[in-house]
Write a protein that holds these residues in place. Sequence first.
Motif, PDB file in Angstrom:
ATOM      1  N   TYR A 159       1.108  10.359  -8.918  1.00  0.00           N
ATOM      2  CA  TYR A 159       0.806   9.074  -8.302  1.00  0.00           C
ATOM      3  C   TYR A 159       2.051   8.207  -8.222  1.00  0.00           C
ATOM      4  O   TYR A 159       2.792   8.072  -9.205  1.00  0.00           O
ATOM      5  N   GLN A 169       0.856  -1.173   0.000  1.00  0.00           N
ATOM      6  CA  GLN A 169       0.000   0.000   0.000  1.00  0.00           C
ATOM      7  C   GLN A 169       0.893   1.223   0.000  1.00  0.00           C
ATOM      8  O   GLN A 169       1.905   1.259   0.715  1.00  0.00           O
ATOM      9  N   GLN A 189      -2.640   7.331  -3.465  1.00  0.00           N
ATOM     10  CA  GLN A 189      -3.859   8.130  -3.584  1.00  0.00           C
ATOM     11  C   GLN A 189      -3.647   9.398  -4.393  1.00  0.00           C
ATOM     12  O   GLN A 189      -4.616  10.036  -4.804  1.00  0.00           O
TER      13      GLN A 189
END
Length: 126
Positions: A95, A3, A118
């Motif tokens: 990004y 992540q 994000q």
Amino acid sequence: QVQLVESGGGLTQAGASLRLSCTASGRTFSSYLMGWFRQAPGNEREFVAAISRRGLMTDYADSVKGRFTISRDNAKNAVYLQMNSLKPEDTAVYYCAARWGINIASMTGTNGIDAWGQGTQVTVSS
């Protein structure tokens, strides 16, 4: 799967510098190719820069060569984008991206990306 969280965007003037950071969760960060993409309003997401798993190889879009530098610190699970001599046309959401693999050329497209951050807004005024 990793992540990703980006930071470091902001509003600045043409000719200035910004440094974007992306930190990753997980213990397999060093197994991922890492890259940066950007997307301006009305445009498709485009490749900016990529770095190999150990940081020995890099690749850049022609529009940023000589101005941007990508780097990574596998001990910190982090990848960075140093942006110098910024131009108004660099304005976009940036990004961070990760892809499992070894072929850095595979990071130049949006297909096959395993994880996206994000996004962080970069705005360059003239």
